[in-house]
Design a protein around this motif. Structure first.
Motif, PDB file in Angstrom:
ATOM      1  N   ARG A 139      39.345 -10.689   4.058  1.00  0.00           N
ATOM      2  CA  ARG A 139      39.490 -12.086   3.643  1.00  0.00           C
ATOM      3  C   ARG A 139      40.905 -12.394   3.184  1.00  0.00           C
ATOM      4  N   LYS A 140      41.810 -11.404   3.247  1.00  0.00           N
ATOM      5  CA  LYS A 140      43.179 -11.606   2.792  1.00  0.00           C
ATOM      6  C   LYS A 140      43.887 -12.619   3.684  1.00  0.00           C
ATOM      7  N   TRP A 141      44.862 -13.300   3.092  1.00  0.00           N
ATOM      8  CA  TRP A 141      45.596 -14.333   3.828  1.00  0.00           C
ATOM      9  C   TRP A 141      46.357 -13.744   5.013  1.00  0.00           C
ATOM     10  N   ASP A 142      46.835 -12.522   4.875  1.00  0.00           N
ATOM     11  CA  ASP A 142      47.628 -11.907   5.932  1.00  0.00           C
ATOM     12  C   ASP A 142      46.833 -10.873   6.721  1.00  0.00           C
ATOM     13  N   ALA A 143      45.512 -11.016   6.773  1.00  0.00           N
ATOM     14  CA  ALA A 143      44.667 -10.042   7.456  1.00  0.00           C
ATOM     15  C   ALA A 143      44.986  -9.990   8.952  1.00  0.00           C
ATOM     16  N   LYS A 144      44.908  -8.796   9.517  1.00  0.00           N
ATOM     17  CA  LYS A 144      45.124  -8.634  10.949  1.00  0.00           C
ATOM     18  C   LYS A 144      43.991  -9.314  11.723  1.00  0.00           C
ATOM     19  N   PRO A 145      44.297  -9.920  12.859  1.00  0.00           N
ATOM     20  CA  PRO A 145      43.245 -10.575  13.643  1.00  0.00           C
ATOM     21  C   PRO A 145      42.279  -9.557  14.237  1.00  0.00           C
ATOM     22  N   VAL A 146      41.030  -9.961  14.378  1.00  0.00           N
ATOM     23  CA  VAL A 146      40.010  -9.141  15.018  1.00  0.00           C
ATOM     24  C   VAL A 146      39.279 -10.006  16.036  1.00  0.00           C
ATOM     25  N   LEU A 147      38.447  -9.373  16.847  1.00  0.00           N
ATOM     26  CA  LEU A 147      37.684 -10.090  17.858  1.00  0.00           C
ATOM     27  C   LEU A 147      36.449 -10.752  17.247  1.00  0.00           C
ATOM     28  N   PRO A 148      35.926 -11.792  17.898  1.00  0.00           N
ATOM     29  CA  PRO A 148      34.613 -12.296  17.501  1.00  0.00           C
ATOM     30  C   PRO A 148      33.592 -11.162  17.577  1.00  0.00           C
ATOM     31  N   GLU A 149      32.730 -11.068  16.569  1.00  0.00           N
ATOM     32  CA  GLU A 149      31.767  -9.960  16.547  1.00  0.00           C
ATOM     33  C   GLU A 149      30.441 -10.416  15.976  1.00  0.00           C
ATOM     34  N   MET A 150      29.375  -9.939  16.599  1.00  0.00           N
ATOM     35  CA  MET A 150      28.031 -10.160  16.082  1.00  0.00           C
ATOM     36  C   MET A 150      27.353  -8.828  15.818  1.00  0.00           C
ATOM     37  N   GLU A 151      26.667  -8.767  14.667  1.00  0.00           N
ATOM     38  CA  GLU A 151      25.785  -7.637  14.393  1.00  0.00           C
ATOM     39  C   GLU A 151      24.406  -7.983  14.914  1.00  0.00           C
ATOM     40  N   MET A 152      23.788  -7.034  15.610  1.00  0.00           N
ATOM     41  CA  MET A 152      22.558  -7.323  16.338  1.00  0.00           C
ATOM     42  C   MET A 152      21.381  -6.519  15.816  1.00  0.00           C
ATOM     43  N   GLY A 153      20.185  -7.049  16.104  1.00  0.00           N
ATOM     44  CA  GLY A 153      18.977  -6.269  15.889  1.00  0.00           C
ATOM     45  C   GLY A 153      19.006  -5.040  16.776  1.00  0.00           C
ATOM     46  N   ASN A 154      18.614  -3.902  16.237  1.00  0.00           N
ATOM     47  CA  ASN A 154      18.750  -2.645  16.967  1.00  0.00           C
ATOM     48  C   ASN A 154      17.940  -2.596  18.245  1.00  0.00           C
ATOM     49  N   GLU A 155      16.775  -3.243  18.261  1.00  0.00           N
ATOM     50  CA  GLU A 155      15.986  -3.227  19.490  1.00  0.00           C
ATOM     51  C   GLU A 155      16.723  -3.914  20.625  1.00  0.00           C
ATOM     52  N   HIS A 156      17.364  -5.040  20.339  1.00  0.00           N
ATOM     53  CA  HIS A 156      18.101  -5.756  21.386  1.00  0.00           C
ATOM     54  C   HIS A 156      19.377  -5.022  21.768  1.00  0.00           C
ATOM     55  N   LEU A 157      20.032  -4.432  20.791  1.00  0.00           N
ATOM     56  CA  LEU A 157      21.209  -3.626  21.107  1.00  0.00           C
ATOM     57  C   LEU A 157      20.818  -2.431  21.970  1.00  0.00           C
ATOM     58  N   ALA A 158      19.641  -1.870  21.705  1.00  0.00           N
ATOM     59  CA  ALA A 158      19.178  -0.723  22.488  1.00  0.00           C
ATOM     60  C   ALA A 158      18.881  -1.109  23.930  1.00  0.00           C
ATOM     61  N   ILE A 159      18.366  -2.321  24.148  1.00  0.00           N
ATOM     62  CA  ILE A 159      18.148  -2.779  25.527  1.00  0.00           C
ATOM     63  C   ILE A 159      19.467  -2.764  26.294  1.00  0.00           C
ATOM     64  N   LEU A 160      20.487  -3.336  25.677  1.00  0.00           N
ATOM     65  CA  LEU A 160      21.796  -3.375  26.341  1.00  0.00           C
ATOM     66  C   LEU A 160      22.318  -1.960  26.583  1.00  0.00           C
ATOM     67  N   GLY A 161      22.155  -1.086  25.605  1.00  0.00           N
ATOM     68  CA  GLY A 161      22.647   0.274  25.745  1.00  0.00           C
ATOM     69  C   GLY A 161      21.968   1.031  26.862  1.00  0.00           C
ATOM     70  N   ARG A 162      20.648   0.884  26.975  1.00  0.00           N
ATOM     71  CA  ARG A 162      19.926   1.595  28.039  1.00  0.00           C
ATOM     72  C   ARG A 162      20.323   1.090  29.418  1.00  0.00           C
ATOM     73  N   LEU A 163      20.440  -0.235  29.542  1.00  0.00           N
ATOM     74  CA  LEU A 163      20.838  -0.797  30.830  1.00  0.00           C
ATOM     75  C   LEU A 163      22.230  -0.324  31.233  1.00  0.00           C
ATOM     76  N   LEU A 164      23.154  -0.361  30.304  1.00  0.00           N
ATOM     77  CA  LEU A 164      24.529   0.049  30.605  1.00  0.00           C
ATOM     78  C   LEU A 164      24.613   1.544  30.863  1.00  0.00           C
ATOM     79  N   ASP A 165      23.852   2.329  30.137  1.00  0.00           N
ATOM     80  CA  ASP A 165      23.809   3.775  30.373  1.00  0.00           C
ATOM     81  C   ASP A 165      23.312   4.087  31.784  1.00  0.00           C
ATOM     82  N   ALA A 166      22.406   3.264  32.277  1.00  0.00           N
ATOM     83  CA  ALA A 166      21.842   3.469  33.610  1.00  0.00           C
ATOM     84  C   ALA A 166      22.722   2.897  34.720  1.00  0.00           C
ATOM     85  N   GLY A 167      23.870   2.342  34.333  1.00  0.00           N
ATOM     86  CA  GLY A 167      24.786   1.807  35.331  1.00  0.00           C
ATOM     87  C   GLY A 167      24.446   0.411  35.814  1.00  0.00           C
ATOM     88  N   LYS A 168      23.571  -0.301  35.117  1.00  0.00           N
ATOM     89  CA  LYS A 168      23.205  -1.660  35.509  1.00  0.00           C
ATOM     90  C   LYS A 168      24.250  -2.659  35.016  1.00  0.00           C
TER      91      LYS A 168
END
Length: 524
Positions: free
Chosen positions: A245-274
């Motif tokens: 929250r500092k005035w001179d903080a380094k910029p970061v990307l937009p980020e969302m924290e997700m429910g683990n079940e939905h994050l796991a769906i994405l992880g399994r699909l990407l792991d499988a090369g989809k």
């Protein structure tokens, strides 16, 4: 049951004495009866909680929601007849932040709305962002090299090998058992205990904090957004701070924290090369017009010419996190403390000492509001240079372990208060409050007072769902609160505050802490 009977017998002997306000543990049963009647028959605690949560919304320090909550609380306290009500500055904070819009979904291989919450102090996309996802696993700095040149234009699903979800065969909610309370009472070692919260490492995250390096790497490689996860299942998202929250903080990307079940769906699909395509539309605001933050203060003035300049304080932190309305952390604590002082005003209590309520901001960032107040009025914890006001405070009482009813109190290594507190709890044995433990407990605003030698106490509370579902989560709403528990807590707090205000002597004090310039007792 044996323990309750023991206290009932011991309490009867104490209660039978006439109340003079000077003996250890004496109880004014007439006033206790008035407090119980007002607190259970005319309770306003759930309406106060409704206003702070459903009506007001999230109360992240520095946000508009926190500002409006402070204004409402001050107005309500004045309406109840409190004196010296004001919103008091404690110091600078940095940039404020709040969510204005939030949406995340998977578009390929099929459409699926996803549960996600922007991490605090991260920027928004400021419009619909669409891109292919890539799974990134970074356990150590050397892992970054394999992703070099592969992230430009990608939405990063930040994961580790340990983010899988499993069935949970343990109940989310629980109450403290008689055996647990007895152990707390009898096991009087003084090491700090964490009530209701798990301090285990969160699954799915590196043990060493590599996030600053990871954030810089993702920015340099041209990624466009980040999705991350942590502790929590069945749609519960434990939110956190994602940037400075500092005035001179380094910029970061937009980020969302997700429910683990939905994050796991994405992880399994990407792991499988989809191929996985995501879309994200989030707007967040950085509030830069004023970096000053405040606490809400209100009083019932003392009436004894010799003692009215002395103070008994009660308080709770008003600020919350942003994913929900902050009901159990810490709307319940704030509502109970407001209700306790309302009860005392409503029954016409005439305390010998001044009773002062404080609703803190900045607790979630390191007890900032209470520490700022203590430093301004009572002394500096880092140098132990104390002000005259430090001697004038008899005690500070705090509530900040969720919405569970009070089961007792932590004496915070202050052995001399044990018999006093046992006596004051005696009238509430039938309500389940019997335990006085010598143990320390940390992590909330009573620590700010304890650090400068003022007796500061936190009540023992039933955990309910605090550590499993509501603490810093998107599920921390009014629905997770029991009215009976809050009424019970309000009555007990009102009684403790009243009896502290009526004693001839201030509560006993421990020896002053030694100077420790590196001291930081706050741990979350």
């Amino acid at each position: 049951m044996r323990k309750i009977a023991k206290y009932a017998v011991a309490g009867a002997a104490i209660i039978s004495m006439s109340f003079r306000g000077d003996n250890a543990g004496q109880v004014d049963m007439h006033t206790v009866s008035l407090i119980k009647n007002e607190g259970f028959r005319n309770s306003q605690v759930m309406n106060t909680l409704f206003e702070l949560t459903d009506v007001n919304g999230p109360r992240l320090t520095g946000s508009q929601g926190m500002y409006t909550a402070e204004l409402w609380a001050a107005k309500q306290l004045k309406k109840w007849g409190m004196q010296n009500v004001h919103i008091e500055r404690w110091g600078g904070f940095g940039k404020g932040w709040q969510i204005d819009k939030s949406y995340i979904a998977m578009r390929e291989p099929y459409y699926q709305p996803l549960i996600g919450v922007p991490r605090a102090w991260t920027p928004g996309t400021e419009g619909m962002l669409r891109g292919d996802a890539i799974l990134v696993r970074i356990e150590k700095l050397e892992d970054m090299a394999q992703y070099s040149g592969k992230l430009r234009g990608k939405m990063v699903v930040l994961s580790t090998l340990n983010n899988e979800t499993k069935p949970n065969f343990t109940a989310d909610a629980r109450r403290l058992t008689d055996e647990e309370l007895h152990k707390m009472e009898m096991d009087n070692h003084t090491e700090e205990v964490a009530t209701n919260l798990s301090r285990k490492a969160q699954p799915g995250r590196p043990r060493v904090n590599l996030r600053p390096q990871i954030d810089s790497f993702l920015m340099e490689e041209g990624a466009i957004a980040v999705l991350s996860g942590g502790r929590g299942t069945m749609g519960t998202v434990f939110t956190s701070n994602g940037a400075s929250r500092k005035w001179d903080a380094k910029p970061v990307l937009p980020e969302m924290e997700m429910g683990n079940e939905h994050l796991a769906i994405l992880g399994r699909l990407l792991d499988a090369g989809k191929k996985v395509t995501l879309e994200m539309d989030s707007w967040t605001s950085f509030i830069t017009t004023d970096s000053t933050e405040y606490n809400v203060i209100a009083e019932i003035p003392g009436t004894d010419p010799q003692l009215k300049d002395e103070v008994v304080m009660l308080g709770a932190h008003l600020d919350s996190w942003h994913a929900s309305t902050g009901a159990t952390d810490n709307g319940t604590g704030s509502a109970v403390m407001m209700e306790a002082i309302r009860i005392l005003k409503a029954i016409g209590a005439k305390p010998r000492r001044t009773i002062r309520l404080a609703l803190w901001s900045g607790e979630e960032q390191g007890l900032l509001g209470s520490r700022g107040y203590v430093k301004k009025h009572f002394g500096d914890r880092l140098t132990m240079k104390l002000k005259p006001g430090q001697k004038m405070v008899s005690a500070y009482y705090n509530l900040d372990n969720g919405g569970g009813k009070i089961r007792g109190i932590f004496a915070q290594e202050n052995d001399e208060v044990r018999s006093i507190f046992a006596g004051w709890l005696a009238p509430f044995a039938d309500l389940g409050a019997t335990t006085v433990t010598l143990r320390n407990t940390g992590s909330t605003d009573h620590i700010s007072f304890d650090e400068v030698g003022i007796p500061g106490f936190q009540f023992i509370q039933d955990p309910l769902e605090y550590g499993t579902r509501t603490h810093h989560t998107n599920m921390d709403s009014y629905d997770r609160v029991s009215a009976n528990d809050l009424q019970q807590a309000s009555v007990i707090v009102a009684s403790f505050v009243y009896h502290t205000a009526m004693r001839t002597q201030k509560l006993p004090r421990k020896p002053l802490p030694k100077v420790n310039k590196a001291a930081d007792s706050y741990r979350r």
